[in-house]
Design a protein around this motif. Structure first.
Motif, PDB file in Angstrom:
ATOM      1  N   UNK A  11       0.810  -1.211   0.000  1.00 36.42           N
ATOM      2  CA  UNK A  11       0.000   0.000   0.000  1.00 36.42           C
ATOM      3  C   UNK A  11       0.835   1.248   0.000  1.00 36.42           C
ATOM      4  N   UNK A  12       1.952   1.247   0.737  1.00 34.29           N
ATOM      5  CA  UNK A  12       2.823   2.414   0.769  1.00 34.29           C
ATOM      6  C   UNK A  12       3.435   2.670  -0.601  1.00 34.29           C
ATOM      7  N   UNK A  28       3.029  12.920   4.780  1.00 36.71           N
ATOM      8  CA  UNK A  28       3.676  13.438   5.990  1.00 36.71           C
ATOM      9  C   UNK A  28       5.129  13.765   5.625  1.00 36.71           C
ATOM     10  N   UNK A  29       5.533  15.041   5.660  1.00 33.22           N
ATOM     11  CA  UNK A  29       6.883  15.448   5.231  1.00 33.22           C
ATOM     12  C   UNK A  29       7.956  15.096   6.265  1.00 33.22           C
ATOM     13  N   UNK A  30       8.456  13.888   6.199  1.00 27.91           N
ATOM     14  CA  UNK A  30       9.451  13.454   7.175  1.00 27.91           C
ATOM     15  C   UNK A  30      10.809  14.133   6.973  1.00 27.91           C
ATOM     16  N   UNK A  31      11.240  14.254   5.734  1.00 27.94           N
ATOM     17  CA  UNK A  31      12.604  14.718   5.445  1.00 27.94           C
ATOM     18  C   UNK A  31      12.859  16.117   6.018  1.00 27.94           C
ATOM     19  N   UNK A 129      10.721  12.602   0.081  1.00 21.57           N
ATOM     20  CA  UNK A 129      10.605  13.669   1.069  1.00 21.57           C
ATOM     21  C   UNK A 129       9.457  13.411   2.038  1.00 21.57           C
ATOM     22  N   UNK A 130       8.425  12.683   1.561  1.00 18.71           N
ATOM     23  CA  UNK A 130       7.226  12.460   2.360  1.00 18.71           C
ATOM     24  C   UNK A 130       6.928  10.969   2.505  1.00 18.71           C
ATOM     25  N   UNK A 131       6.197  10.652   3.547  1.00 21.34           N
ATOM     26  CA  UNK A 131       5.632   9.322   3.723  1.00 21.34           C
ATOM     27  C   UNK A 131       4.118   9.449   3.613  1.00 21.34           C
TER      28      UNK A 131
END
Length: 214
Positions: A11-12, A28-31, A129-131
């Motif tokens: 799914x990811x 969700x901007x993790x970086x 950059x995002x999850x």
């Protein structure tokens, strides 16, 4: 556990490819996240499950609370789901509201490629950059829904239940008869006079009962 990890991973990847499409609000901007904690809130309704091509959920009123904790390049994600979903009752096919109350925790870090060998740890590519957490939320919701969708005894649509019971009575040699007896236990033999079915599903059941009587 391994099955969930594989489903979430698939799914990811799918949501990664669609990160600018219908699931973009779940990025969700993790970086770019500094060290510390950040909270996200999402509201899930019927459209969310339709976008996931899920036909089992007829409606939804869910709150998804997501907390991300960033420490030294490691991201701990805590997901909390609460609310209710609407599904079809296995006994009478009418709408049935089921409560959802579930938590999910996972640790995310950057690596060379998507990698998830367990429910507790996920690696994502350095270039992301995002999850996108849409499928993570979806999978948590679906696993929180009970396998058996049945109204409490006496709460099912009486007309539909009576037709099902009549149909079951004509199949006494059916190996599933005991299971159907359990499902129909406590249901009146005759429907209420003012509950004549107007649903085409009921017409189909009538036809089944008539065919068995012939």
């Amino acid at each position: 556990m391994a099955l969930r990890a594989e489903r979430v991973r698939n799914g990811l990847i799918t949501n990664h490819l669609d990160s600018v499409g219908k699931f973009s609000e779940y990025n969700v901007p993790l970086k770019s996240m500094p060290a510390g904690e950040k909270d996200y809130a999402f509201r899930l309704d019927k459209r969310f499950f339709e976008n996931m091509e899920c036909t089992d959920v007829r409606g939804a009123d869910l709150d998804a609370a997501l907390k991300v904790t960033h420490r030294n390049g490691v991201y701990e994600i805590d997901l909390r789901l609460s609310g209710e979903v609407t599904v079809a009752c296995d006994r009478c096919l009418d709408d049935l509201q089921l409560p959802v109350d579930s938590d999910y925790h996972i640790v995310v870090k950057y690596g060379q490629e998507f990698k998830q060998d367990s429910d507790e740890l996920l690696e994502i590519p350095e270039g992301d950059d995002c999850l996108n957490v849409a499928y993570m939320i979806y999978d948590t919701a679906m696993l929180a829904i009970p396998m058996k969708h049945v109204h409490p005894l006496g709460k099912c649509n009486r007309a539909m239940s009576a037709l099902l019971k009549k149909h079951r009575a004509t199949r006494s040699d059916d190996p599933d008869a005991d299971l159907e007896d359990e499902l129909l236990d406590g249901i009146d033999d005759e429907p209420a006079a003012d509950s004549a079915p107007a649903d085409p599903r009921w017409d189909a059941l009538k036809g089944l009962a008539g065919a068995d009587n012939d």
